[in-house]
Scaffold this motif. Sequence first.
Motif, mmCIF file in Angstrom:
data_model
loop_
_atom_site.group_PDB
_atom_site.id
_atom_site.type_symbol
_atom_site.label_atom_id
_atom_site.label_comp_id
_atom_site.label_asym_id
_atom_site.label_seq_id
_atom_site.Cartn_x
_atom_site.Cartn_y
_atom_site.Cartn_z
ATOM 1 N N ILE A 126 0.844 -1.205 0.000
ATOM 2 C CA ILE A 126 0.000 0.000 0.000
ATOM 3 C C ILE A 126 0.875 1.249 0.000
ATOM 4 O O ILE A 126 0.603 2.219 -0.710
ATOM 5 C CB ILE A 126 -0.951 0.008 1.221
ATOM 6 C CG1 ILE A 126 -2.013 -1.079 1.074
ATOM 7 C CG2 ILE A 126 -1.631 1.370 1.371
ATOM 8 C CD1 ILE A 126 -2.886 -1.259 2.306
ATOM 9 N N VAL A 127 1.940 1.223 0.796
ATOM 10 C CA VAL A 127 2.874 2.348 0.829
ATOM 11 C C VAL A 127 3.454 2.594 -0.558
ATOM 12 O O VAL A 127 3.511 3.724 -1.039
ATOM 13 C CB VAL A 127 4.002 2.093 1.856
ATOM 14 C CG1 VAL A 127 5.136 3.094 1.668
ATOM 15 C CG2 VAL A 127 3.464 2.177 3.269
ATOM 16 N N GLU A 128 3.892 1.522 -1.211
ATOM 17 C CA GLU A 128 4.484 1.662 -2.533
ATOM 18 C C GLU A 128 3.448 2.140 -3.549
ATOM 19 O O GLU A 128 3.745 2.978 -4.404
ATOM 20 C CB GLU A 128 5.084 0.324 -2.986
ATOM 21 C CG GLU A 128 5.849 0.392 -4.295
ATOM 22 C CD GLU A 128 7.063 1.306 -4.243
ATOM 23 O OE1 GLU A 128 7.502 1.782 -5.306
ATOM 24 O OE2 GLU A 128 7.575 1.557 -3.128
ATOM 25 N N ALA A 129 2.206 1.628 -3.459
ATOM 26 C CA ALA A 129 1.152 2.042 -4.392
ATOM 27 C C ALA A 129 0.804 3.518 -4.193
ATOM 28 O O ALA A 129 0.537 4.240 -5.165
ATOM 29 C CB ALA A 129 -0.085 1.170 -4.204
ATOM 30 N N ASP A 130 0.791 3.962 -2.939
ATOM 31 C CA ASP A 130 0.541 5.374 -2.622
ATOM 32 C C ASP A 130 1.611 6.241 -3.276
ATOM 33 O O ASP A 130 1.311 7.221 -3.986
ATOM 34 C CB ASP A 130 0.550 5.532 -1.099
ATOM 35 C CG ASP A 130 0.147 6.918 -0.625
ATOM 36 O OD1 ASP A 130 0.257 7.877 -1.402
ATOM 37 O OD2 ASP A 130 -0.271 7.031 0.543
ATOM 38 N N TYR A 131 2.858 5.880 -3.062
ATOM 39 C CA TYR A 131 3.966 6.630 -3.660
ATOM 40 C C TYR A 131 3.851 6.655 -5.187
ATOM 41 O O TYR A 131 4.016 7.700 -5.822
ATOM 42 C CB TYR A 131 5.295 6.005 -3.239
ATOM 43 C CG TYR A 131 6.470 6.484 -4.060
ATOM 44 C CD1 TYR A 131 7.059 7.726 -3.822
ATOM 45 C CD2 TYR A 131 6.979 5.697 -5.099
ATOM 46 C CE1 TYR A 131 8.112 8.165 -4.590
ATOM 47 C CE2 TYR A 131 8.039 6.139 -5.869
ATOM 48 C CZ TYR A 131 8.596 7.368 -5.611
ATOM 49 O OH TYR A 131 9.642 7.813 -6.395
ATOM 50 N N GLN A 132 3.542 5.519 -5.791
ATOM 51 C CA GLN A 132 3.471 5.437 -7.248
ATOM 52 C C GLN A 132 2.318 6.264 -7.802
ATOM 53 O O GLN A 132 2.405 6.795 -8.912
ATOM 54 C CB GLN A 132 3.339 3.973 -7.691
ATOM 55 C CG GLN A 132 4.604 3.151 -7.493
ATOM 56 C CD GLN A 132 5.769 3.662 -8.318
ATOM 57 O OE1 GLN A 132 5.602 4.306 -9.360
ATOM 58 N NE2 GLN A 132 6.987 3.381 -7.860
ATOM 59 N N PHE A 133 1.225 6.394 -7.058
ATOM 60 C CA PHE A 133 0.115 7.251 -7.495
ATOM 61 C C PHE A 133 0.593 8.695 -7.664
ATOM 62 O O PHE A 133 0.330 9.340 -8.681
ATOM 63 C CB PHE A 133 -1.033 7.190 -6.477
ATOM 64 C CG PHE A 133 -2.199 8.089 -6.805
ATOM 65 C CD1 PHE A 133 -3.216 7.648 -7.636
ATOM 66 C CD2 PHE A 133 -2.267 9.373 -6.285
ATOM 67 C CE1 PHE A 133 -4.292 8.478 -7.943
ATOM 68 C CE2 PHE A 133 -3.335 10.212 -6.585
ATOM 69 C CZ PHE A 133 -4.355 9.761 -7.412
ATOM 70 N N HIS A 134 1.306 9.183 -6.665
ATOM 71 C CA HIS A 134 1.800 10.562 -6.735
ATOM 72 C C HIS A 134 2.863 10.709 -7.826
ATOM 73 O O HIS A 134 2.935 11.743 -8.503
ATOM 74 C CB HIS A 134 2.342 10.986 -5.373
ATOM 75 C CG HIS A 134 1.265 11.175 -4.351
ATOM 76 N ND1 HIS A 134 0.585 12.360 -4.203
ATOM 77 C CD2 HIS A 134 0.727 10.316 -3.445
ATOM 78 C CE1 HIS A 134 -0.326 12.237 -3.244
ATOM 79 N NE2 HIS A 134 -0.251 11.004 -2.770
#
Length: 234
Positions: free
Chosen positions: A137-145
Amino acid sequence: MRALSPPVGLPMLAESDLVRQVARRLSDAIVQGRLAPGAKVAEAAVARELGISRAPVREAARLLESQGLLRACPRRGFFVRALSAADVDELYDLRLCVERHAAVAASRRLTAEARAALRRQLGLMRELAHRDDPARIVEADYQFHRLICETAGNSRLLRLFDGLASELRLVIGLIGRLYDDPHEIARTHEPVLEAIEAGRPERIVAHVDHHIGVAWREVARLARTLSPTPGGAA
């Protein structure tokens, strides 16, 4: 006399890959909170756990130091960096400037393909929330931005965002601790994407300010509660 070329064979490549793999394992442990702020990274223990020598662990620690995740203390080793409230303020001040501009620029360049990519990333965050997979989830959050910055089409802006990558992952990991419900992380990104899709700059800036501003206040508060050990003090 002809100069010798530097070695470029498999041993060097394997060692280089090994260092990156160790660095990624350590950074994941930091983001997930398994290595807490101020904790010492014991080279011998890490090497023993991974079944490798201490040399790549030391190189990985130096790499993470350069990325802002670890601090080196002379004759004591490496410690997980503890972000102070001042560190968080500096990071979020810069992040807010970058992402306001990126989101407005992205709305002007938003193609059907880019919109679909952002929607897929938001869907991935929802899916990972169902799986309760904090690290991803942390990585997906970062990738969204990061996708927003990519869509903006400014390579220098993207490099600036990538330069903040390690600290942002650490901070996004802290954000994950603020929500009992992992679905809330995905929900907080929906208004930002809807504003970008609508293409109204003032609305985009307002939603980016709110989204990042809420995180800023809460992470700064959390940073004050995470008391580092003497070895990891900033």
